[in-house]
Design a protein around this motif. Structure first.
Motif, PDB file in Angstrom:
ATOM      1  N   VAL A 184       0.843  -1.191   0.000  1.00 27.08           N
ATOM      2  CA  VAL A 184       0.000   0.000   0.000  1.00 27.08           C
ATOM      3  C   VAL A 184       0.881   1.245   0.000  1.00 27.08           C
ATOM      4  O   VAL A 184       1.856   1.313   0.761  1.00 27.08           O
ATOM      5  N   PRO A 185       0.567   2.240  -0.842  1.00 24.73           N
ATOM      6  CA  PRO A 185       1.301   3.503  -0.763  1.00 24.73           C
ATOM      7  C   PRO A 185       1.112   4.131   0.617  1.00 24.73           C
ATOM      8  O   PRO A 185      -0.012   4.224   1.118  1.00 24.73           O
ATOM      9  N   ALA A 186       2.182   4.566   1.231  1.00 16.98           N
ATOM     10  CA  ALA A 186       2.106   5.114   2.585  1.00 16.98           C
ATOM     11  C   ALA A 186       1.191   6.329   2.661  1.00 16.98           C
ATOM     12  O   ALA A 186       0.529   6.551   3.677  1.00 16.98           O
ATOM     13  N   ASP A 187       1.130   7.115   1.561  1.00 17.58           N
ATOM     14  CA  ASP A 187       0.294   8.319   1.600  1.00 17.58           C
ATOM     15  C   ASP A 187      -1.193   8.016   1.444  1.00 17.58           C
ATOM     16  O   ASP A 187      -2.018   8.928   1.466  1.00 17.58           O
ATOM     17  N   ARG A 188      -1.546   6.732   1.269  1.00 14.30           N
ATOM     18  CA  ARG A 188      -2.954   6.340   1.225  1.00 14.30           C
ATOM     19  C   ARG A 188      -3.385   5.645   2.510  1.00 14.30           C
ATOM     20  O   ARG A 188      -4.483   5.101   2.571  1.00 14.30           O
ATOM     21  N   LEU A 189      -2.521   5.642   3.519  1.00 14.66           N
ATOM     22  CA  LEU A 189      -2.802   4.976   4.785  1.00 14.66           C
ATOM     23  C   LEU A 189      -3.053   5.983   5.905  1.00 14.66           C
ATOM     24  O   LEU A 189      -2.589   7.124   5.846  1.00 14.66           O
ATOM     25  N   ALA A 190      -3.754   5.510   6.927  1.00 10.89           N
ATOM     26  CA  ALA A 190      -3.958   6.301   8.143  1.00 10.89           C
ATOM     27  C   ALA A 190      -3.986   5.360   9.333  1.00 10.89           C
ATOM     28  O   ALA A 190      -4.344   4.180   9.187  1.00 10.89           O
ATOM     29  N   PRO A 191      -3.626   5.828  10.508  1.00  9.71           N
ATOM     30  CA  PRO A 191      -3.721   4.980  11.706  1.00  9.71           C
ATOM     31  C   PRO A 191      -5.185   4.612  11.981  1.00  9.71           C
ATOM     32  O   PRO A 191      -6.069   5.458  11.858  1.00  9.71           O
ATOM     33  N   LYS A 192      -5.412   3.354  12.346  1.00 14.31           N
ATOM     34  CA  LYS A 192      -6.773   2.914  12.660  1.00 14.31           C
ATOM     35  C   LYS A 192      -7.084   3.216  14.124  1.00 14.31           C
ATOM     36  O   LYS A 192      -6.383   2.747  15.017  1.00 14.31           O
ATOM     37  N   PRO A 193      -8.152   3.969  14.391  1.00 14.21           N
ATOM     38  CA  PRO A 193      -8.534   4.200  15.792  1.00 14.21           C
ATOM     39  C   PRO A 193      -8.966   2.891  16.454  1.00 14.21           C
ATOM     40  O   PRO A 193      -9.569   2.026  15.804  1.00 14.21           O
ATOM     41  N   ALA A 194      -8.677   2.751  17.722  1.00 15.74           N
ATOM     42  CA  ALA A 194      -9.085   1.545  18.446  1.00 15.74           C
ATOM     43  C   ALA A 194     -10.594   1.415  18.513  1.00 15.74           C
ATOM     44  O   ALA A 194     -11.119   0.315  18.700  1.00 15.74           O
ATOM     45  N   THR A 195     -11.297   2.520  18.333  1.00 14.81           N
ATOM     46  CA  THR A 195     -12.761   2.505  18.406  1.00 14.81           C
ATOM     47  C   THR A 195     -13.425   1.933  17.161  1.00 14.81           C
ATOM     48  O   THR A 195     -14.620   1.669  17.169  1.00 14.81           O
ATOM     49  N   LEU A 196     -12.651   1.759  16.086  1.00 13.99           N
ATOM     50  CA  LEU A 196     -13.187   1.172  14.859  1.00 13.99           C
ATOM     51  C   LEU A 196     -12.760  -0.283  14.744  1.00 13.99           C
ATOM     52  O   LEU A 196     -11.587  -0.612  14.947  1.00 13.99           O
ATOM     53  N   SER A 197     -13.688  -1.161  14.398  1.00 15.07           N
ATOM     54  CA  SER A 197     -13.348  -2.555  14.134  1.00 15.07           C
ATOM     55  C   SER A 197     -12.590  -2.647  12.819  1.00 15.07           C
ATOM     56  O   SER A 197     -12.570  -1.699  12.018  1.00 15.07           O
ATOM     57  N   TRP A 198     -11.959  -3.798  12.586  1.00 18.26           N
ATOM     58  CA  TRP A 198     -11.287  -4.005  11.302  1.00 18.26           C
ATOM     59  C   TRP A 198     -12.270  -3.817  10.152  1.00 18.26           C
ATOM     60  O   TRP A 198     -11.939  -3.203   9.127  1.00 18.26           O
ATOM     61  N   GLU A 199     -13.478  -4.375  10.313  1.00 17.78           N
ATOM     62  CA  GLU A 199     -14.479  -4.307   9.243  1.00 17.78           C
ATOM     63  C   GLU A 199     -14.930  -2.874   8.991  1.00 17.78           C
ATOM     64  O   GLU A 199     -15.060  -2.442   7.837  1.00 17.78           O
ATOM     65  N   GLN A 200     -15.171  -2.133  10.052  1.00 15.47           N
ATOM     66  CA  GLN A 200     -15.586  -0.736   9.881  1.00 15.47           C
ATOM     67  C   GLN A 200     -14.487   0.084   9.219  1.00 15.47           C
ATOM     68  O   GLN A 200     -14.745   0.870   8.305  1.00 15.47           O
ATOM     69  N   ALA A 201     -13.248  -0.107   9.677  1.00 12.50           N
ATOM     70  CA  ALA A 201     -12.137   0.667   9.124  1.00 12.50           C
ATOM     71  C   ALA A 201     -11.946   0.384   7.640  1.00 12.50           C
ATOM     72  O   ALA A 201     -11.660   1.296   6.854  1.00 12.50           O
ATOM     73  N   ALA A 202     -12.130  -0.882   7.230  1.00 14.54           N
ATOM     74  CA  ALA A 202     -11.968  -1.240   5.820  1.00 14.54           C
ATOM     75  C   ALA A 202     -13.074  -0.661   4.953  1.00 14.54           C
ATOM     76  O   ALA A 202     -12.930  -0.598   3.727  1.00 14.54           O
ATOM     77  N   SER A 203     -14.172  -0.235   5.561  1.00 13.81           N
ATOM     78  CA  SER A 203     -15.278   0.319   4.784  1.00 13.81           C
ATOM     79  C   SER A 203     -15.137   1.815   4.540  1.00 13.81           C
ATOM     80  O   SER A 203     -15.938   2.401   3.811  1.00 13.81           O
TER      81      SER A 203
END
Length: 309
Positions: free
Chosen positions: A103-122
């Motif tokens: 993944v290009p680093a500039d297309r990434l963001a830290p995932k908040p602990a409050t979001l599930s893996w499934e929610q974050a991927a959406s």
């Protein structure tokens, strides 16, 4: 080697099959992510079917998947802000239907602990598309925006972005999704015959802009009429219709400046405020990618379809 789901020819969902692929070490600006979840989007099945051939060419075997969440395994040169073990989400240029992805680093963001893996991927594709659409349409506080297909993944985030900016949204959806739209701050209307009259009743002052996120036949000429001009209408789902009616199409690959950072910031601001809503239409294992794409093709979704790895 990493396991993935790919297609080696155009066709129906049955052309999707398991495959082993070899990923190189991350290069400059790249991050290797162990995938936990991947979002399923209409683009996935449109590419697989060949409907986008010539617009978004693919190289066989092609691994779909344009958004994901997961854990950083390794980083390439010139990457700052991420290190192995970090939980992240972001957009990928294909290859998401896999156990690992570059993944290009500039297309990434830290995932908040409050979001599930499934929610974050959406989040990534819908957020970027919503941010881009609002910007390209020039819609601003006080405007009324008509959104076709408002209950899907893009619509769900766009309604929340719009509400936060003081934009009134009238959204088309099936009757079963009207309460969902109301919860997101939109005025729901049922699509189909008589739509123009229903929109006029919902927005007596008229609509300033229209976004077509559904690609259903017949809505673009009606949208041009309601908005008062083709330049006030944008579609992200109907290339032939856009050409026929002089409406702008945006698929995110037309040389437009990427909106990822702005889009992620907008979504994360809502999450921090405790107001972000990320409904999941269906969650399936990666091995059932073909079924996920069949559901996506059928339409009438509420939120996103997500595959887990």
């Amino acid at each position: 080697m990493t396991k993935a789901i790919a297609f080696s020819q155009y066709g129906g969902a049955d052309v999707l099959h398991p495959i082993d692929i070899e990923l190189p070490a991350p290069g400059p600006g790249q991050v290797l992510v162990a995938v936990r979840a991947v979002g399923v989007n209409p683009l996935d099945h449109k590419l697989r079917s060949g409907a986008m051939d010539g617009i978004f060419p693919v190289t066989f075997p092609a691994v779909p998947g344009y958004e994901l969440s997961g854990v950083v395994e390794a980083v390439g040169a010139e990457v700052t802000g991420f290190e192995p073990g970090d939980e992240v989400f972001g957009a990928v240029m294909g290859g998401g239907y896999a156990e690992r992805a570059l993944v290009p680093a500039d297309r990434l963001a830290p995932k908040p602990a409050t979001l599930s893996w499934e929610q974050a991927a959406s989040v990534p594709v819908a957020a970027e598309t919503a941010e881009r659409a609002l910007d390209l349409l020039g819609v601003r506080a006080g405007h009324t925006l008509l959104v076709h297909g408002a209950a899907g993944g893009v619509g769900t985030l766009l309604l929340q972005f719009a509400r936060a900016r003081g934009i009134t949204v009238v959204g088309t959806a099936s009757e079963a999704n009207h309460d969902h739209l109301r919860e997101l701050g939109a005025i729901p209307v049922t699509y189909g015959e008589g739509l123009a009259d229903r929109v006029k009743a919902a927005a007596p002052g008229g609509v300033d802009r229209v976004l077509d996120a559904a690609g259903q036949g017949g809505v673009l000429p009606l949208s041009v009429e309601l908005a008062g001009g083709a330049d006030r209408v944008l579609t992200i789902a109907d290339v032939p219709g856009a050409q026929e009616h002089g409406v702008r199409f945006s698929g995110g690959a037309e040389g437009v400046e990427p909106y990822h950072a702005r889009a992620y910031a907008a979504a994360l601001a809502l999450e921090e405020a405790g107001t972000l809503r990320l409904p999941l239409h269906r969650v399936l294992p990666l091995a059932e990618a073909a079924e996920a794409q069949r559901i996506s093709e059928h339409g009438h979704l509420r939120g996103k379809i997500v595959l887990t790895v």
